[in-house]
Design an enzyme around this catalytic site. Sequence first.
Site, PDB file in Angstrom:
ATOM      1  N   ARG A 252      29.126  39.970  23.156  1.00 53.97           N
ATOM      2  CA  ARG A 252      30.421  39.304  23.008  1.00 53.97           C
ATOM      3  C   ARG A 252      30.407  38.452  21.730  1.00 53.97           C
ATOM      4  O   ARG A 252      31.372  38.419  20.983  1.00 53.97           O
ATOM      5  CB  ARG A 252      30.728  38.400  24.227  1.00 53.97           C
ATOM      6  CG  ARG A 252      30.928  39.109  25.560  1.00 53.97           C
ATOM      7  CD  ARG A 252      32.192  39.955  25.611  1.00 53.97           C
ATOM      8  NE  ARG A 252      33.396  39.233  25.253  1.00 53.97           N
ATOM      9  CZ  ARG A 252      34.139  38.505  26.088  1.00 53.97           C
ATOM     10  NH1 ARG A 252      33.813  38.431  27.361  1.00 53.97           N
ATOM     11  NH2 ARG A 252      35.241  37.895  25.686  1.00 53.97           N
TER      12      ARG A 252
ATOM     13  N   ASP B 136      33.236  46.022  37.989  1.00 50.10           N
ATOM     14  CA  ASP B 136      33.698  44.643  37.776  1.00 50.10           C
ATOM     15  C   ASP B 136      33.972  44.069  39.171  1.00 50.10           C
ATOM     16  O   ASP B 136      33.987  44.811  40.174  1.00 50.10           O
ATOM     17  CB  ASP B 136      34.965  44.657  36.894  1.00 50.10           C
ATOM     18  CG  ASP B 136      35.486  43.262  36.533  1.00 50.10           C
ATOM     19  OD1 ASP B 136      34.723  42.284  36.684  1.00 50.10           O
ATOM     20  OD2 ASP B 136      36.653  43.155  36.110  1.00 50.10           O
TER      21      ASP B 136
ATOM     22  N   HIS C 156      41.651  43.256  28.515  1.00 46.21           N
ATOM     23  CA  HIS C 156      40.550  42.403  28.036  1.00 46.21           C
ATOM     24  C   HIS C 156      39.871  43.117  26.849  1.00 46.21           C
ATOM     25  O   HIS C 156      38.726  43.550  26.928  1.00 46.21           O
ATOM     26  CB  HIS C 156      39.554  42.196  29.192  1.00 46.21           C
ATOM     27  CG  HIS C 156      38.628  41.035  29.013  1.00 46.21           C
ATOM     28  ND1 HIS C 156      38.613  40.243  27.884  1.00 46.21           N
ATOM     29  CD2 HIS C 156      37.664  40.525  29.836  1.00 46.21           C
ATOM     30  CE1 HIS C 156      37.690  39.308  28.027  1.00 46.21           C
ATOM     31  NE2 HIS C 156      37.096  39.457  29.184  1.00 46.21           N
TER      32      HIS C 156
ATOM     33  N   ARG D 168      43.536  32.958  26.605  1.00 45.54           N
ATOM     34  CA  ARG D 168      43.330  33.601  27.911  1.00 45.54           C
ATOM     35  C   ARG D 168      44.493  33.174  28.782  1.00 45.54           C
ATOM     36  O   ARG D 168      44.578  32.016  29.201  1.00 45.54           O
ATOM     37  CB  ARG D 168      41.993  33.192  28.537  1.00 45.54           C
ATOM     38  CG  ARG D 168      41.858  33.667  29.972  1.00 45.54           C
ATOM     39  CD  ARG D 168      40.449  33.605  30.528  1.00 45.54           C
ATOM     40  NE  ARG D 168      39.619  34.654  29.966  1.00 45.54           N
ATOM     41  CZ  ARG D 168      38.391  34.941  30.374  1.00 45.54           C
ATOM     42  NH1 ARG D 168      37.845  34.244  31.352  1.00 45.54           N
ATOM     43  NH2 ARG D 168      37.701  35.913  29.800  1.00 45.54           N
TER      44      ARG D 168
ATOM     45  N   GLN E 125      36.328  42.193  25.423  1.00 48.18           N
ATOM     46  CA  GLN E 125      35.242  42.628  26.302  1.00 48.18           C
ATOM     47  C   GLN E 125      34.862  44.079  26.000  1.00 48.18           C
ATOM     48  O   GLN E 125      33.681  44.424  25.905  1.00 48.18           O
ATOM     49  CB  GLN E 125      35.682  42.502  27.767  1.00 48.18           C
ATOM     50  CG  GLN E 125      34.622  42.955  28.752  1.00 48.18           C
ATOM     51  CD  GLN E 125      33.404  42.047  28.756  1.00 48.18           C
ATOM     52  OE1 GLN E 125      33.539  40.835  28.893  1.00 48.18           O
ATOM     53  NE2 GLN E 125      32.219  42.604  28.586  1.00 48.18           N
TER      54      GLN E 125
ATOM     55  N   CYS F 111      31.096  43.296  33.039  1.00 53.16           N
ATOM     56  CA  CYS F 111      31.530  42.262  32.093  1.00 53.16           C
ATOM     57  C   CYS F 111      31.087  40.868  32.529  1.00 53.16           C
ATOM     58  O   CYS F 111      31.057  39.955  31.715  1.00 53.16           O
ATOM     59  CB  CYS F 111      33.047  42.308  31.922  1.00 53.16           C
ATOM     60  SG  CYS F 111      33.972  41.949  33.423  1.00 53.16           S
TER      61      CYS F 111
END
Length: 299
Positions: free
Chosen positions: A279, A214, A130, A103, A133, A251
């Site tokens: 996930r 988000d 991402h 990340r 995700q 998310c």
Amino acid sequence: MKQINHFLSLESIEPQVLKSILKNAHALKKNKFNPSQIFAGLSLAMVFDKRSTRTRMSFETAMKQLGGHTLVMNMEEMQITGAESVKDTANVVSRYVDAVMIRMSDDAIFREFASHAKIPVINGMTNESHPCQIMADLMTIEEKIGDVQGRKIAWFGDYNNVTKTFEQAAPIWEFDLVIACPPDLIQPARNTKNITFTTDPMVAAQDADVIVTDTWVSMGQEGKTIDKFMPYQVNAQIMAAAQPHAIFMHCMPVHKNEEVAQEVLDSPACVIYDEAENRLHAQKAILAWCLENAGVSVK
Ligand code: CP
Ligand code: NVA
């Protein structure tokens, strides 16, 4: 030499490979310890320059449930934050572990790392994308309402790393993505057969199968003003304009009564915890593909 199975972005992987990863994710969800020990003897390093709950825990649990090991590093504590080059770091990490999940805010440095790595590199989120995700999100949509193809997915609020990854997914899975955002965030160059922008949240919500949003303030953007996003809050009115079977996705982490109203979070349409759980299952399928060259198979 065999090609390294990097999971860098949805655009960097063949569509049929992505679809088979998703199929494996559904299969892997059915029994959390099967196929047993497929990651035995294999190690995953995880490097973070930002906070995480879901990404860290799902990757760690995915490796461990199937017999693998993990090593978590805070990037600030690594030499790369000082003088050590990205190339040296990537080469050295490649000598210790079998795959690395990163990340990293800076997408260009992330890609530079991958270009030097001798092991699979997985995108655990950059400021640009991402992909892990979105694999879990697509899995959740398939689980809740069936095939994604031909669906209308309506995005509300900021135009960020997660939005951009939905944009990448739209032509692959052939769904219609409608992005409702403030006028200054409209991206005319991104309009395609599958992607449209609007400043009118009701246009996006109308007959949508999936309503998704988000945070308005992604990590690293602290201090940003959010007033312009208020018309794009997902609330009961937005949900009422969507299809009766529409689901609400996010998310996470959620900022309640900012990008989403409490009433939506409390409604049966809200599937955010299933999305977060997925996930874990999606991560297993991604790891299995990345580690194919190490002999891993989910068949
Ligand atoms: N959605 C997501 O990536 O969550 P974390 O930041 O907790 O990993
Ligand atoms: N857009 C958010 C996603 C967090 C999982 C961020 O970048 O902080």
